[in-house]
Design a protein around this motif. Structure first.
Motif, short mmCIF file in Angstrom:
data_model
loop_
_atom_site.label_atom_id
_atom_site.label_comp_id
_atom_site.label_asym_id
_atom_site.label_seq_id
_atom_site.Cartn_x
_atom_site.Cartn_y
_atom_site.Cartn_z
N LEU A 86 52.57 -11.83 28.80
CA LEU A 86 52.61 -12.97 29.72
C LEU A 86 51.25 -13.13 30.39
N GLU A 87 50.79 -14.38 30.50
CA GLU A 87 49.48 -14.64 31.09
C GLU A 87 49.59 -15.83 32.04
N LYS A 88 49.13 -15.65 33.29
CA LYS A 88 49.29 -16.76 34.24
C LYS A 88 48.28 -17.87 33.99
N GLY A 89 47.12 -17.52 33.46
CA GLY A 89 46.11 -18.54 33.16
C GLY A 89 46.03 -18.75 31.66
N TRP A 90 44.83 -18.60 31.12
CA TRP A 90 44.67 -18.67 29.69
C TRP A 90 44.18 -17.32 29.17
N LEU A 91 44.41 -17.14 27.89
CA LEU A 91 44.17 -15.85 27.24
C LEU A 91 42.69 -15.44 27.35
N GLY A 92 42.44 -14.25 27.85
CA GLY A 92 41.07 -13.76 27.95
C GLY A 92 40.24 -14.49 29.01
N GLY A 134 40.23 -13.89 32.31
CA GLY A 134 39.89 -13.06 33.48
C GLY A 134 38.63 -12.28 33.20
N ASN A 135 38.68 -10.99 33.50
CA ASN A 135 37.48 -10.18 33.34
C ASN A 135 37.04 -10.02 31.89
N THR A 136 37.97 -10.19 30.94
CA THR A 136 37.60 -10.12 29.52
C THR A 136 36.54 -11.17 29.19
N GLY A 137 36.66 -12.33 29.81
CA GLY A 137 35.69 -13.40 29.53
C GLY A 137 34.56 -13.47 30.55
N ARG A 138 34.48 -12.48 31.43
CA ARG A 138 33.50 -12.55 32.53
C ARG A 138 32.53 -11.39 32.56
N ASN A 139 32.66 -10.46 31.62
CA ASN A 139 31.82 -9.27 31.68
C ASN A 139 30.52 -9.48 30.90
N THR A 140 29.69 -8.44 30.87
CA THR A 140 28.41 -8.56 30.16
C THR A 140 28.44 -7.85 28.81
N THR A 141 29.62 -7.58 28.28
CA THR A 141 29.91 -7.19 26.89
C THR A 141 29.24 -5.89 26.43
N ILE A 142 28.97 -4.98 27.35
CA ILE A 142 28.27 -3.76 26.94
C ILE A 142 29.28 -2.72 26.45
N ILE A 143 28.93 -2.06 25.34
CA ILE A 143 29.77 -1.01 24.78
C ILE A 143 28.95 0.28 24.69
N ARG A 144 29.43 1.34 25.32
CA ARG A 144 28.77 2.64 25.23
C ARG A 144 29.81 3.71 25.52
N SER A 145 29.49 4.95 25.21
CA SER A 145 30.48 6.01 25.46
C SER A 145 29.82 7.27 26.01
N ASN A 146 28.57 7.17 26.47
CA ASN A 146 27.86 8.37 26.94
C ASN A 146 28.23 8.71 28.38
N TYR A 147 29.49 9.11 28.56
CA TYR A 147 30.00 9.47 29.88
C TYR A 147 29.92 10.98 30.11
N LEU A 148 29.91 11.38 31.37
CA LEU A 148 29.74 12.79 31.69
C LEU A 148 31.03 13.60 31.53
N GLN A 149 32.11 13.12 32.11
CA GLN A 149 33.34 13.89 32.14
C GLN A 149 34.08 13.82 30.80
N ASP A 150 34.71 14.92 30.39
CA ASP A 150 35.37 14.97 29.09
C ASP A 150 36.45 13.91 28.89
#
Lengths: 414, 106
Positions: A63-69, A71-87
């Motif tokens: 269920l979506e109150k607005g339109w698909l994607g 919200g934040n899915t369509g508002r971010n800067t699209t960066i993908i990385r996985s170099n995080y510190l904690q396991d």
């Protein structure tokens, strides 16, 4: 579902492109589903897709109150990385990055995944040591990431100014297989693939209440009628607190606006993502040529999806210092999204005090990169009642003091 | 941009003159309290979509802490009041109630 392919384009071109079908269905809501997912952003749609794909649960509605994607899915800067510190973070973000690698093929939808490399600058001695620690942690965990020297940084990003004056570049953490993807396409791809597996996606349908009895959740009330369900997933980012309130429990999250902006399009000048956390700005270039710029979140709660003006100035000032050649660019658009921040800056993927209700929230400023892994883990949790990847992100970690402290690791939004 | 008035020195200014300090009127729990109470004090916030009571500091001014009542949707500031109280003044609550009849109250 007709498959998208070069052959399909050629065939449709000969037939005046009248043969394309809807990418996903537009059904009327049924009175009952096994699983109701609130929120058709990336995380909600990925949850629906992996419920159907990995666990064979297809009696699902999103269920979506607005339109698909939208919200934040369509508002971010699209960066993908996985170099995080904690396991636990490294595990879920690396699962996510791995899933992104062949997501276009799996979904038969071009999400434009571009592993162009992500460079995180170290501009203080403290930051240099923190990134070195992260690089070692990544190596132990089996994530490809390495420290690079200022000279190498200058070769990777020729437009960068490594000499200061305020904060000279002392080094950087480089993840060559990080990058970007088209954010809308991730939502659309998951929606199309989930719809094909039998999941209903209903847009412009706002949840107005949650029904429960002594045994747990029984259904939701929506702007398009009541829907009964056995399980309910709340995957609504900034509005998590509002939905939790309807269900009768509280969450350790606060909602704040985070902003991004894009410049006018220019010729290709930067072929990776650069994050400068000390001066606080990050930048990449889209395929259209616009520089995609992200900056700081507001320091106080709000639901306005716009954010404060001074953050635009701070971000742009930081980036013109780092990349002097962009100083005369005009900015085309600016927007905000409401991000849900937890105390330890790590997400919550968890059961809740109400039996049958599951929550996926708290992604804060870094949720886009986690969409596939988050959906994968959430689907496992909902289908089987537990999931090895989701486990550490449970809600009771705040009671037990079992923090996954990425706020210390990243020092800023991540 | 938010415009706030410091109730101590009476100066009005842009939000850049002030530093936000999070939710106001938290009840503090320390040694001797239950795990649940301590967790609530440390991590759980109301995070309302609507009327929010919060702490601010007049950082580039008189330096004093104070309270503000603000709407998190429209950004309207209903009023500010000094820090040395445990709940908002009655007249401010009345002002908010007049403007937001659906508000559940403090």
């Amino acid at each position: 579902m007709k498959r998208y392919s070069a052959f399909a384009i050629a065939k449709e071109a000969l037939g005046y492109h009248v043969g394309w079908e809807r990418a996903w269905g537009n059904p009327e809501p049924k009175p009952e589903y096994e699983v109701v997912i609130v929120g058709a952003g990336g995380h909600g749609l990925a949850t629906a897709y992996y419920l159907a794909k990995n666990h064979g649960i297809t009696n699902v509605v999103v269920l979506e109150k607005g339109w698909l994607g939208g919200g934040n899915t369509g508002r971010n800067t699209t960066i993908i990385r996985s170099n995080y510190l904690q396991d636990p973070s490294a595990e879920i973000f690396e699962l996510s990055r791995r899933l992104y690698e062949d997501l276009s093929q799996k979904l038969n939808f071009n999400i434009m995944f571009s592993p162009r490399g992500v460079l995180m600058l170290a501009q203080t001695e403290h930051e240099l040591r923190a990134w070195e620690r992260t690089a070692h942690a990544n190596r132990l965990f089996g994530i490809e990431s390495e420290m690079v020297t200022p000279e190498r940084i200058k070769r990777i990003v020729p437009i960068i100014n490594i000499e200061g004056p305020r904060y000279p570049v002392l080094g950087g953490l480089w993840q060559a297989r990080g990058g970007t993807a088209r954010h809308d396409a991730v939502a659309w791809g998951y929606a199309r693939a989930a719809s094909d597996l039998g999941v209903d996606i209903i847009q412009q349908c706002e949840v107005t209440g949650i029904d429960r009895d002594e045994h747990g959740v029984t259904g939701v009330r929506t702007s398009r009628g009541a829907i009964r369900c056995k399980k309910l997933c709340i995957v609504v980012a900034g509005h998590s607190g509002v939905l939790a309130d309807m269900a009768g429990f509280r969450l350790p999250v606060e909602s704040v606006p985070l902003q991004a902006l894009v410049s006018e399009p220019i010729k290709p000048c930067i072929d990776c993502v650069v994050m400068a956390n000390t001066v606080h700005g990050y930048m990449s270039q889209s395929d259209k040529g616009e520089l995609v710029i992200g900056g700081g979140a507001d320091g106080y709660n709000a639901y306005t999806q716009r954010g404060s003006f001074q953050h635009v100035e701070e971000t742009v000032r930081a980036l013109t210092e780092t990349f002097p050649m962009i100083s005369r660019l005009r900015m085309l658009r600016q927007w905000g999204g409401i991000v849900d921040m937890t105390g330890d800056r790590s997400p919550i993927i968890s059961k809740t005090p109400v039996p049958g209700i599951f929550i996926n929230c708290g992604w804060g400023t870094g949720g886009f990169k986690a969409i596939p892994g988050s959906g994968w883990a959430m689907a496992g949790l909902v289908a089987k009642g537990e999931d090895p990847v989701a486990g550490p992100f449970s809600l009771d970690r705040f009671t037990e003091g079992r923090m996954i402290d990425e706020s210390v690791a990243a020092a800023v939004a991540h | 941009m938010l415009l706030l008035t410091c109730p101590h020195c009476g100066v009005s200014g842009d939000e850049t003159e002030f530093a936000p300090g999070g939710e106001a009127h938290l009840k503090r729990f320390g040694p001797g309290s239950s795990d649940g109470e301590f967790e609530t004090y440390l991590f759980y916030r109301r995070n309302p979509k609507g009327v929010h009571f919060e702490r601010w500091r007049h950082a580039f001014g008189c330096g004093k802490w104070f309270h503000a009542a603000r709407c998190t949707v429209t950004m309207e500031v209903f009023g500010t009041y000094p820090a040395d109280v445990t709940e908002p003044p009655a007249e401010l609550v009345e002002t908010i109630r007049a403007k937001r009849p659906e508000w559940e109250g403090f």
